[in-house]
Design an enzyme around this catalytic site. Sequence first.
Site, PDB file in Angstrom:
ATOM      1  N   SER A 181      -9.864   2.443   2.919  1.00 10.23           N
ATOM      2  CA  SER A 181      -8.923   3.117   2.028  1.00 10.23           C
ATOM      3  C   SER A 181      -8.003   2.159   1.277  1.00 10.23           C
ATOM      4  CB  SER A 181      -8.063   4.092   2.838  1.00 10.23           C
ATOM      5  OG  SER A 181      -7.252   3.379   3.763  1.00 10.23           O
TER       6      SER A 181
ATOM      7  N   LYS B 201       0.833  -1.203   0.000  1.00 14.93           N
ATOM      8  CA  LYS B 201       0.000   0.000   0.000  1.00 14.93           C
ATOM      9  C   LYS B 201       0.867   1.252   0.000  1.00 14.93           C
ATOM     10  CE  LYS B 201      -3.902   2.059   2.559  1.00 14.93           C
ATOM     11  NZ  LYS B 201      -4.808   1.906   3.711  1.00 14.93           N
TER      12      LYS B 201
ATOM     13  N   SER C 268     -10.517   0.155   7.194  1.00 14.11           N
ATOM     14  CA  SER C 268      -9.916   0.262   5.865  1.00 14.11           C
ATOM     15  C   SER C 268      -9.246  -1.000   5.347  1.00 14.11           C
ATOM     16  CB  SER C 268      -8.902   1.409   5.837  1.00 14.11           C
ATOM     17  OG  SER C 268      -9.574   2.643   5.832  1.00 14.11           O
TER      18      SER C 268
END
Length: 493
Positions: free
Chosen positions: A156, A78, A180
Amino acid sequence: MTNPNELTIADARDALRKGDLSAVDLTMACLTAIDAGDGLNAFVHKTPDIALEQARAADARLKSGYAPDLCGIPLGIKDLFCTKGVPSQAASNILKGFKPEYESTVTTKLFGAGAVMLGKLNMDEFAMGSSNESSCYGNVVNPWKIDDRQLTPGGSSGGSAAAVAADLCLGATGTDTGGSIRQPAAFTGITGIKPTYGRVSRWGIVAFASSLDQAGPMTKSVRDAAIFLSAMSGHDPKDSTSSNLEVPDFEAALTGDIRGKKIGIPKEYRMDGMPAEIETLWQTGIAMMKDAGAEIVDISLPHTKYALPAYYVIAPAEASSNLARYDGVRYGHRAKLAAGDGITEMYEKTRAEGFGSEVQRRIMVGTYVLSAGFYDAYYNRARKVRALIKRDFELAFEAGIDSILTPATPSSAFGLGEMASADPVEMYLNDVFTVTVNLAGLPGVSVPVGLDSKGLPLGLQLIGRPWDEAGLLNHAYVLERAAGFVAKPAKWW
């Protein structure tokens, strides 16, 4: 053998150790899939040269006869994790061009275990969002699709979820501040676990809300999550909130035996207007756990209804403090100034240009609730509510509950743009089942259990005792086996 990129981490590990597959071939299969999957917009920085170099080193390590579980396993990282010499922007224009001179503790551990980095994954800007529509790179697209309607992968960690679901990588790192990891996992039909706060180091992860943020793995199975989490976890002296507890063998804990364990069903999670499909899925999960020998116990978590407003005071408050460092002076974006502009104008223009609208909204909310005259009315009150929410869970566990079963999300994946309304609260409601876990610092895992009437994946959430990821993963393993979820998105990208 199936296409190598479609393997689970556990199966790939075994094939690599037997010599049936090389890390280079496995990595090449993933790199090919990533290029073919550009339409998903999951990977924002590809690192094929680094990946192949790491894969060759992994092959040499495998031949030596000793290699950790993740040796040779290709992963996506990420964009919130700092990776040395590789753009690490948190999907924000304010950090455009930033290449750290250091490596996050999590990626250091993963690469030390022989894992291969395929590249950096898209996300909501600074991890603020539930749909992956606030990224400076543009939105990620869910590999699951209805007709020609493109869906959100959640947020997210939407890039991580989409990449794993589409078999672009074997696993991915995510972060979870209010759901998330778990919400995008549920939206894409994969497994995602948020560990106990302090189980995984936050050092080198771009901060959103420091008392809530926690990194965790996103994978194709519960066993993969156990393998991955073991490699990520451990004490880090560079993180003052990192726990100095021994890391169990999470994979060894997957016995599949939960006879006599008590599973709590909180009445407060039956929300008004909850879709019938979510209630049916929940009841199905309850029946599965009961059939496996668990005792189902109705419980009360009375302060649940206050969790969402408390979260959306605390998280923006911490974000406004953390993001104050992005001022155009030390690194990242700096606005072009007009003649006569001073430092105040530089701050204002830089932050207006660098931050997207959702990040600006949360900074303003956070600054407001921390300001003189409002601190006690909002921030201090939210902190007290947080303590009450944590106590609700403590009382349940003290009464003998081993884990708590709830829905993961209030719906399946929604269409991109459908919630981009003038009222941000509509989007924030996606976190209704997940934020309590972050406020209480507990571990939580989302497991895919079924499909809705539209053919989209739905997940259930299990919440565990603090530091009992081993027990939680075993409960998730039982749920996974009972559900038998094997559906995959039809390849259209």
